[in-house]
Design a protein around this motif. Structure first.
Motif, PDB file in Angstrom:
ATOM      1  N   VAL A   2       0.836  -1.190   0.000  1.00 56.65           N
ATOM      2  CA  VAL A   2       0.000   0.000   0.000  1.00 56.65           C
ATOM      3  C   VAL A   2       0.875   1.246   0.000  1.00 56.65           C
ATOM      4  O   VAL A   2       1.860   1.333   0.741  1.00 56.65           O
ATOM      5  N   ALA A  24      -4.328   6.699  -2.794  1.00 58.79           N
ATOM      6  CA  ALA A  24      -3.964   5.384  -2.271  1.00 58.79           C
ATOM      7  C   ALA A  24      -3.834   4.369  -3.398  1.00 58.79           C
ATOM      8  O   ALA A  24      -4.578   4.414  -4.379  1.00 58.79           O
ATOM      9  N   ARG A  27      -3.962  -1.875  -3.125  1.00 58.12           N
ATOM     10  CA  ARG A  27      -4.953  -2.875  -2.728  1.00 58.12           C
ATOM     11  C   ARG A  27      -6.335  -2.240  -2.831  1.00 58.12           C
ATOM     12  O   ARG A  27      -6.472  -1.056  -3.083  1.00 58.12           O
ATOM     13  N   TYR A 116      -1.006   1.649   7.625  1.00 56.33           N
ATOM     14  CA  TYR A 116      -0.320   2.263   6.490  1.00 56.33           C
ATOM     15  C   TYR A 116      -0.446   3.764   6.619  1.00 56.33           C
ATOM     16  O   TYR A 116      -1.538   4.286   6.896  1.00 56.33           O
TER      17      TYR A 116
END
Length: 127
Positions: A2, A24, A27, A116
């Protein structure tokens, strides 16, 4: 893996506005929350706002409620933080973060609940 990339920070006068973005990748984010935290010099990292990626439900710290708005664009995998009526005490490095929903439904408000993190973007509000 990520990756979270923040943008949109800067210098603004009190009463002004800024919009932060966090792109982002790596995933899918169903059953996850995305959040914004901030850290001022000499202070702990504090929760600002979060959003349930699937439902869009939003959560705010009392200090920003009514002034900040978190939103997401599912197609772009991007979360935003619109900050209005900024105050000098909003000055901090702002971080976006991703973490699993707690028990599959709840959004966390603590940094340890997110795994993350982006690199951070500086927001400075002058008086």
């Amino acid at each position: 893996q990520v990756q979270l990339v923040e943008s949109g920070g800067g210098l603004v006068q009190a009463g002004g506005s800024l919009r932060l973005s966090c792109a982002a990748s790596g995933r899918t984010f169903s059953r996850h929350a995305m959040a914004w935290f901030r850290q001022a010099p000499g202070k702990d990292r504090e929760f600002v706002a979060a959003i349930n990626w699937s439902t869009g439900t939003t959560y705010y710290a009392d200090s920003v409620k009514g002034r900040f708005a978190i939103s997401r664009d599912n197609a772009k995998n991007t979360v935003y933080l619109q900050m209005n009526s900024l105050k000098p005490e909003d000055t901090a490095v702002y971080y976006c973060a991703v973490g699993p929903l707690i028990s599959g439904v709840a959004v966390g408000r603590e940094a340890r609940q997110y795994n993350y993190w982006g690199q951070g973007t500086q927001v400075t509000v002058s008086s």
